[in-house]
Design an enzyme around this catalytic site. Structure first.
Site, PDB file in Angstrom:
ATOM      1  CE1 TYR A  13      -3.094  -2.983   0.413  1.00  0.00           C
ATOM      2  CE2 TYR A  13      -3.624  -2.459   2.684  1.00  0.00           C
ATOM      3  CZ  TYR A  13      -3.862  -3.221   1.858  1.00  0.00           C
ATOM      4  OH  TYR A  13      -4.195  -4.013   1.746  1.00  0.00           O
ATOM      5  CG  HIS A  55      -1.125  -8.991   1.142  1.00  0.00           C
ATOM      6  ND1 HIS A  55      -0.742  -7.631   0.550  1.00  0.00           N
ATOM      7  CD2 HIS A  55      -2.557  -8.794   0.629  1.00  0.00           C
ATOM      8  CE1 HIS A  55      -1.514  -6.518  -0.076  1.00  0.00           C
ATOM      9  NE2 HIS A  55      -2.916  -7.291   0.058  1.00  0.00           N
TER      10      HIS A  55
HETATM   11  N1  NAP Z   1      -5.933  -8.676   1.610  1.00  0.00           N
HETATM   12  C1  NAP Z   1      -5.981  -8.502   1.140  1.00  0.00           C
HETATM   13  O1  NAP Z   1      -5.447  -8.531  -0.162  1.00  0.00           O
HETATM   14  C2  NAP Z   1      -6.785  -6.808   0.768  1.00  0.00           C
HETATM   15  C3  NAP Z   1      -7.395  -6.789  -0.169  1.00  0.00           C
HETATM   16  C4  NAP Z   1      -8.178  -5.371  -0.494  1.00  0.00           C
HETATM   17  C5  NAP Z   1      -8.506  -4.819   0.459  1.00  0.00           C
HETATM   18  N2  NAP Z   1      -7.610  -5.301   1.970  1.00  0.00           N
HETATM   19  C6  NAP Z   1      -7.753  -5.157   3.235  1.00  0.00           C
HETATM   20  O2  NAP Z   1      -9.469  -4.147   3.409  1.00  0.00           O
HETATM   21  C7  NAP Z   1      -9.345  -2.803   3.561  1.00  0.00           C
HETATM   22  C8  NAP Z   1     -10.671  -2.144   3.376  1.00  0.00           C
HETATM   23  O3  NAP Z   1     -11.310  -3.301   1.697  1.00  0.00           O
HETATM   24  P1  NAP Z   1     -11.376  -1.339   0.746  1.00  0.00           P
HETATM   25  O4  NAP Z   1     -10.664  -0.749   1.442  1.00  0.00           O
HETATM   26  O5  NAP Z   1     -10.973  -2.068  -0.422  1.00  0.00           O
HETATM   27  O6  NAP Z   1     -13.357  -1.072   0.433  1.00  0.00           O
HETATM   28  P2  NAP Z   1     -13.599  -1.214   1.555  1.00  0.00           P
HETATM   29  O7  NAP Z   1     -13.714  -1.281   3.507  1.00  0.00           O
HETATM   30  O8  NAP Z   1     -15.474  -2.316   1.020  1.00  0.00           O
HETATM   31  O9  NAP Z   1     -14.667  -0.131   0.794  1.00  0.00           O
HETATM   32  C9  NAP Z   1     -14.561   1.296   1.010  1.00  0.00           C
HETATM   33  C10 NAP Z   1     -15.020   2.532   0.658  1.00  0.00           C
HETATM   34  O10 NAP Z   1     -16.243   2.351   1.362  1.00  0.00           O
HETATM   35  C11 NAP Z   1     -17.107   3.549   2.163  1.00  0.00           C
HETATM   36  N3  NAP Z   1     -17.138   3.864   3.009  1.00  0.00           N
HETATM   37  C12 NAP Z   1     -16.532   3.111   4.264  1.00  0.00           C
HETATM   38  N4  NAP Z   1     -17.548   3.534   5.208  1.00  0.00           N
HETATM   39  C13 NAP Z   1     -18.444   4.007   4.940  1.00  0.00           C
HETATM   40  C14 NAP Z   1     -19.671   4.267   5.426  1.00  0.00           C
HETATM   41  N5  NAP Z   1     -20.150   3.567   6.404  1.00  0.00           N
HETATM   42  N6  NAP Z   1     -20.592   4.650   4.663  1.00  0.00           N
HETATM   43  C15 NAP Z   1     -20.968   4.946   3.256  1.00  0.00           C
HETATM   44  N7  NAP Z   1     -19.779   4.215   2.961  1.00  0.00           N
HETATM   45  C16 NAP Z   1     -18.790   4.236   3.504  1.00  0.00           C
HETATM   46  C17 NAP Z   1     -15.278   4.376   1.689  1.00  0.00           C
HETATM   47  O11 NAP Z   1     -15.353   5.702   1.246  1.00  0.00           O
HETATM   48  P3  NAP Z   1     -14.955   7.161   2.890  1.00  0.00           P
HETATM   49  O12 NAP Z   1     -13.302   6.628   2.867  1.00  0.00           O
HETATM   50  O13 NAP Z   1     -15.550   8.084   1.908  1.00  0.00           O
HETATM   51  O14 NAP Z   1     -15.159   6.449   4.127  1.00  0.00           O
HETATM   52  C18 NAP Z   1     -14.833   3.574   0.612  1.00  0.00           C
HETATM   53  O15 NAP Z   1     -14.782   4.693  -0.653  1.00  0.00           O
HETATM   54  C19 NAP Z   1      -8.676  -2.467   2.669  1.00  0.00           C
HETATM   55  O16 NAP Z   1      -8.352  -0.764   3.059  1.00  0.00           O
HETATM   56  C20 NAP Z   1      -7.842  -3.035   2.936  1.00  0.00           C
HETATM   57  O17 NAP Z   1      -6.985  -2.340   4.323  1.00  0.00           O
HETATM   58  C21 NAP Z   1      -6.890  -6.121   1.775  1.00  0.00           C
END
Ligand code: NAP
Length: 282
Positions: free
Chosen positions: A51, A109
């Site tokens: 990241y 990862h």
């Molecule tokens: N291990 C892996 O391979 C892997 C892969 C992908 C992700 N991850 C981890 O998982 C985390 C989460 O996944 P992600 O970042 O892909 O996406 P996510 O958490 O599914 O979605 C993030 C989006 O949702 C919005 N959001 C958050 N809370 C909200 C709410 N209460 N109401 C409405 N919208 C909301 C955020 O906007 P705002 O920022 O404006 O609130 C952002 O646009 C990542 O950041 C990372 O740390 C791990």
């Protein structure tokens, strides 16, 4: 009795049920939004070398007035360093980048089965835990065959497996596989990132109306009620607060079933990131 806000891992760590995801959060702006999350009560922060923001997370920890021992800081080993010596050095380098002495939690990862070095990488995490560099060791995006292979070859069961999970791709079979082996599931992309319109689903809105909660809060509760830790990304203070405000209601078995029924199988994945195909090398 008040519900616990923590899960216990098989290697003795206590992990908050909701953690902060940090994908795309970086630089000075990232420090501000991570500090806001810390002020709003987040203690588990999920980052990764891939990241490019481990420095930012370390900076936010230092600038907050919260003692180091209250945090659960988690990072992830990149695919290019699965070889044992490289993996150990990467863990040390990540700690230097963050300005920390140890990780509370650290994951491989992706398994990258075509490279076939994930057993070596796992042995490096097992040893790094013995060296005191990591408290709790786990994996991410590991399928049943990958889990069984590292357990068989090293005798060490991962504490957690962080996998894609949201209503359009609930990954319930892998959640079951994890549970069967005593591995805590962490769900990533709970809201489908910005690529899948999870939060617009009518079923979630209807359930949310009953409890005075948003679709996002219903998804987080669905995870908690299934013993799944969620890593949810939010840079907005309002959403950060809302995502922690999920401990005053719970879903009925029928509501959980309704959400489970939204699953689309493979086509429901965020980005076609099948763990046997996906390779990350940057
Ligand atoms: N291990 C892996 O391979 C892997 C892969 C992908 C992700 N991850 C981890 O998982 C985390 C989460 O996944 P992600 O970042 O892909 O996406 P996510 O958490 O599914 O979605 C993030 C989006 O949702 C919005 N959001 C958050 N809370 C909200 C709410 N209460 N109401 C409405 N919208 C909301 C955020 O906007 P705002 O920022 O404006 O609130 C952002 O646009 C990542 O950041 C990372 O740390 C791990």
């Amino acid at each position: 009795m008040q519900e616990s806000h923590y899960f216990e891992t098989n290697d003795g760590e206590r992990l908050p049920k909701i953690g902060l995801g940090t994908v795309y959060i970086k630089g000075a702006k990232g420090v501000q939004s991570t500090l806001s999350a810390i002020q709003n009560g987040y203690r588990l922060i999920d980052t990764s070398t891939n990241y490019n923001n481990e420095g930012m997370v370390g900076e936010a920890i230092r600038r907050s007035s919260v003692p180091r021992e209250e945090f659960i800081i988690s990072s992830k080993l990149p695919g290019e360093v699965h070889a044992y010596d490289k993996a150990i050095m990467m863990i040390q380098e990540s700690l230097y980048r963050m300005g920390l002495d140890y990780f509370d939690k650290y994951l491989i990862h992706w398994p990258l089965p075509k490279q076939d070095k994930y057993v070596e990488a796992w042995q490096a995490l097992v040893d790094a835990q013995k060296f005191g560099l990591i408290k709790s060791i786990g994996v991410s995006n590991f399928l049943e065959e990958h889990l069984d292979r590292i357990i068989e070859e090293t005798g060490v069961v991962p504490a957690t497996n962080q996998i894609e999970r949201h209503p359009y791709f609930n990954n319930n079979e892998l959640v079951r596989v994890n549970k069967e082996r005593g591995i805590l599931t962490e769900g990533w992309s709970p809201f489908g990132r910005d690529k899948v319109d999870v939060l617009g689903i009518d079923v979630l809105k209807e359930i949310g109306e009953k409890y005075g909660k948003s679709s996002a809060q219903v998804v987080l509760r669905w995870n908690i009620d299934n013993d799944v830790l969620t890593v949810a990304k939010s840079a907005s203070p309002e959403n950060q607060r809302a995502n922690l405000d999920v401990f005053d209601f719970s879903l009925t078995p029928e509501e959980i079933e309704k959400i489970n029924a939204l699953d689309k199988g493979e086509p429901g994945r965020v980005e076609g990131q099948h763990p046997n195909e996906y390779e990350e090398f940057d």
